[in-house]
Write an enzyme that holds these catalytic residues in place. Structure first.
Site, short mmCIF file in Angstrom:
data_model
loop_
_atom_site.label_atom_id
_atom_site.label_comp_id
_atom_site.label_asym_id
_atom_site.label_seq_id
_atom_site.Cartn_x
_atom_site.Cartn_y
_atom_site.Cartn_z
N ASP A 22 16.93 -37.87 5.73
CA ASP A 22 17.52 -39.24 6.02
C ASP A 22 18.83 -39.10 6.12
OD1 ASP A 22 17.42 -42.28 6.18
OD2 ASP A 22 17.17 -42.05 3.75
N GLY A 23 19.91 -40.18 6.84
CA GLY A 23 21.11 -40.42 6.96
C GLY A 23 21.64 -40.06 8.30
N ASN A 24 20.79 -39.87 9.31
CA ASN A 24 21.45 -39.32 10.50
C ASN A 24 22.25 -40.72 11.20
OD1 ASN A 24 19.97 -37.25 10.16
ND2 ASN A 24 18.24 -37.78 11.54
N GLY A 25 21.63 -41.92 10.77
CA GLY A 25 22.37 -42.92 11.82
C GLY A 25 23.45 -43.08 11.12
N TRP A 27 25.57 -41.34 9.58
CA TRP A 27 26.43 -39.83 9.82
C TRP A 27 27.16 -40.45 11.24
CZ3 TRP A 27 26.88 -36.41 13.81
CH2 TRP A 27 27.45 -35.35 13.81
N HIS A 39 20.68 -37.95 15.24
CA HIS A 39 19.46 -37.09 14.95
C HIS A 39 19.59 -35.82 15.75
CE1 HIS A 39 17.73 -40.78 13.82
NE2 HIS A 39 17.81 -41.34 14.61
N ASN A 70 8.68 -45.63 12.15
CA ASN A 70 10.03 -45.62 13.18
C ASN A 70 9.69 -46.15 14.27
OD1 ASN A 70 10.68 -42.33 11.58
ND2 ASN A 70 11.47 -44.53 11.20
N ARG A 195 13.78 -43.71 -2.56
CA ARG A 195 12.48 -44.39 -2.26
C ARG A 195 11.58 -43.09 -1.92
NH1 ARG A 195 15.69 -47.88 0.15
NH2 ARG A 195 15.33 -46.79 2.23
C1 FPP Z 1 16.01 -40.85 9.36
O1 FPP Z 1 17.45 -41.10 9.44
C2 FPP Z 1 15.70 -40.16 10.22
C3 FPP Z 1 14.68 -40.21 11.26
C4 FPP Z 1 13.95 -41.27 11.36
C5 FPP Z 1 14.42 -39.16 12.32
C6 FPP Z 1 14.56 -37.51 11.92
C7 FPP Z 1 14.50 -36.66 13.13
C8 FPP Z 1 15.36 -35.53 13.26
C9 FPP Z 1 16.29 -35.20 12.17
C10 FPP Z 1 15.40 -34.98 14.66
C11 FPP Z 1 14.06 -34.33 14.84
C12 FPP Z 1 14.34 -33.04 15.46
C13 FPP Z 1 13.92 -31.83 14.90
C14 FPP Z 1 14.55 -30.52 15.67
C15 FPP Z 1 13.52 -31.46 13.48
P1 FPP Z 1 17.82 -42.62 9.81
O2 FPP Z 1 18.13 -42.69 11.30
O3 FPP Z 1 16.98 -43.68 9.09
O4 FPP Z 1 19.33 -42.80 9.18
P2 FPP Z 1 19.88 -43.96 8.46
O5 FPP Z 1 19.36 -44.39 7.34
O6 FPP Z 1 21.64 -43.54 8.15
O7 FPP Z 1 20.17 -45.11 9.67
#
Ligand code: FPP
Length: 241
Positions: A22-25, A27, A39, A70, A195
């Site tokens: 979690d946390g890609n968005g 970041w 991502h 998602n 959570r």
């Molecule tokens: C949640 O962070 C992350 C996801 C819904 C997607 C996870 C997918 C990857 C890490 C890429 C997959 C690829 C490989 C090679 C494993 P979020 O988008 O909800 O973050 P946020 O809460 O900060 O918005």
């Protein structure tokens, strides 16, 4: 367990670690980048941590890559995540003999593109004899998993294979995506959220949860060491005294 053992992580790691990536968005937002860039960085973090888990001797690593919820994200973001997964699996297939990682997929793959489904099946079939295992949760939801397992059991009852009173925890477990995989001892959620978000609801009954403030793309081997050290400090009693 001594202080030194804890500090140096000399204790054996958990056999099975599960991670909510979690946390890609956030970041990406902090850097003024599109969410897909977050991502992509999350995918790199996954490679880093999967390699490190292998070095440590972790036998099973389960990651939440895409949930049943998602799909509500923008078409562009969903396509971006699917593209990253496709690229990763193509590379994994090319490096299969070198890396010797076994792939399993937890989730309803039928909603994925035929091309991605084929990559998943190829990765699963071609790696079936390897030992260290990565479980990708893809179009996965814990409740959905339990509903599907219940339906499959009910169908077997209707077909005369079982009677309803034959159902035990072990038997229900054998209908889950995770059949034959031991429950995770440790579940890590980075990014500050606290959570479970429909992740491994059945399998997490006795897991230790470690919540961390780092965003997933920044997650380092040192963070994994810290989570494992925290796990070792907990006193796991399984309902006993
Ligand atoms: C949640 O962070 C992350 C996801 C819904 C997607 C996870 C997918 C990857 C890490 C890429 C997959 C690829 C490989 C090679 C494993 P979020 O988008 O909800 O973050 P946020 O809460 O900060 O918005």
């Amino acid at each position: 367990m001594s202080e030194t053992d804890l500090k140096n992580n000399l204790l054996p790691p958990p056999r099975h670690i599960a991670i909510i990536m979690d946390g890609n968005g956030r970041w990406a937002k902090q850097r003024g980048l599109p969410r897909t860039a977050g991502h992509a960085a999350g995918g790199e973090a996954f490679r880093r941590i999967a390699n490190y888990c292998r070095t440590l001797g972790v036998k099973y690593l389960t990651v939440y890559a895409f949930s049943t919820e998602n799909w509500k994200r923008s078409e562009e973001e969903v396509a971006g995540i699917m593209r990253l997964l496709g690229r990763y699996l193509r590379e994994a297939l090319a490096d299969m003999e070198k890396n010797k990682v076994r792939f399993r997929f937890f989730g309803d793959l039928s909603k994925l593109s035929p091309e991605l489904q084929k990559l998943c099946m190829d990765a699963q079939n071609r790696s079936a004899d390897y030992d260290v295992q990565v479980n990708f949760c893809l179009n996965y939801g814990g409740r959905d998993e339990i509903v599907r397992a219940s339906r499959a059991f009910a169908a077997d009852v209707a077909a005369g294979k079982y009677r309803s009173e034959d159902l035990t925890e072990e038997l229900l477990s054998s209908y889950l995506y995770s059949a034959d995989v031991p429950d995770p001892e440790l579940i890590i959620r980075p990014s500050g959220e606290k959570r479970i978000s429909n992740f491994l609801l059945w399998q997490s009954a006795y897991s230790e949860f470690v919540f961390m403030n780092v965003l997933w793309p920044d997650f380092s081997p040192g963070d994994l060491d810290a989570a494992i050290a925290e796990y070792h400090q907990r006193n796991r009693r399984f309902g006993g005294t």
